[in-house]
Design an enzyme around this catalytic site. Sequence first.
Site, short mmCIF file in Angstrom:
data_model
loop_
_atom_site.label_atom_id
_atom_site.label_comp_id
_atom_site.label_asym_id
_atom_site.label_seq_id
_atom_site.Cartn_x
_atom_site.Cartn_y
_atom_site.Cartn_z
N GLU A 242 52.71 21.50 36.12
CA GLU A 242 52.48 21.18 37.53
C GLU A 242 51.11 20.57 37.73
O GLU A 242 50.96 19.56 38.44
CB GLU A 242 52.62 22.44 38.38
CG GLU A 242 52.33 22.21 39.87
CD GLU A 242 52.67 23.40 40.73
OE1 GLU A 242 53.86 23.73 40.84
OE2 GLU A 242 51.75 24.01 41.29
N GLN A 279 22.78 0.36 49.41
CA GLN A 279 22.82 1.35 48.34
C GLN A 279 23.65 2.57 48.71
O GLN A 279 24.34 3.15 47.87
CB GLN A 279 21.39 1.78 47.97
CG GLN A 279 21.32 2.58 46.68
CD GLN A 279 19.89 2.86 46.27
OE1 GLN A 279 19.05 3.21 47.11
NE2 GLN A 279 19.58 2.71 44.99
#
Length: 379
Positions: A242, A279
């Site tokens: 899973e 940035q």
Amino acid sequence: MITWNEEQRDLRALAEELGEAAGKDHLERDAHREFGTAAWQTVRETGLLGLPFDERWGGLGQDLLTTMYVLEGLGYACRDGGFSFSVSTHLVSTGVPLQRFGSIDLKERYLTRVCDGSIIGAHAISEPSGGSDVMAMRTTAVRDGADYVLNGSKAFVTNGPIADVIVVYALTGKRGSPAALTAFLVERNTPGLVVGPPVTKMGLSTSPFCELFLDDCRVPAANVVGSLGAGYLVMDHVMKWEILCSFIINVGEMQHRLERSIDYARTREQFGQKIGSFQSVSNRIADMHISVNNARKWLYDTGQRLGNGENVTVDIAASKLIASEGNLASALSAVQIFGGYGYTTEYGLEKDLRDAVAGTIYSGTSDIQRQRIAKMLGL
């Protein structure tokens, strides 16, 4: 680095084509919390639901790594995260335990239909009072002649409202013992099984889940998956699959989200320049890039080790942590990069964020994974 062959790449391409079709109208389905019934019929036609299962039972006979590679393609192409989650749940909840532990009779009666998608599978593990504390399970199964009689309740059953068969884990021994649990395959129409209404939740809205109630629910002893007392072993195997299958789908989603954010940062202008030159934006995208590749590496490396029969207890926990928390951070970064547009439902990014929160909870919370790692380190 894994090299994929032509057959594997073709299966991946098929999954991506399917994903595009299955993701149509995903915003509308999310708003109405509707399962993609038409999309399910489409995936049935491709045969991909039989990916990891033996050809004898109608499967495609592919190994775990190939299954993961194809599911990553589904996550990349399909914008309906809930649908992809339901597909993964179907595969691992019912098909995986039947293939590994089921009797020939169970495989003949059910696995063939799991492979072709004519029945939908689910499993019922968590309980209202237990959550991740599986060993505190209160649902019981008592032998009565040729049957077992099940009593108790289950919570957070993914696919429950649409499932035809459900693997129910119940107490058949002394609580707290590893041999206390047994897995039973229960048909939806079994007397004594009551499927609760769909539960409204924060995300993954197109993947319905519910509570289950078992009131003197009689299940034939022939429907035991594995053997009496082997439920923990079955569940441990299923949970490994899973985590690997569900979170490799998330990796595909993260990759698509990264590429979308890069495209947006290259074209969106603010203060006379592309926002990618800021940035604060470029750093977020760099972190997204690192995160998706880190998650991908951990999941495939762990899948490879599991396939080799190695102990992956720590690796599974670490992979789940890295992928789930990376996916959540990636989704939040995308919302921030897109700004006001990211916050609107139209762009689908706020939906990604809501969906991503679930990954830090299901299959064992982040705290549980950290505790598991610490324990294995001797703490």
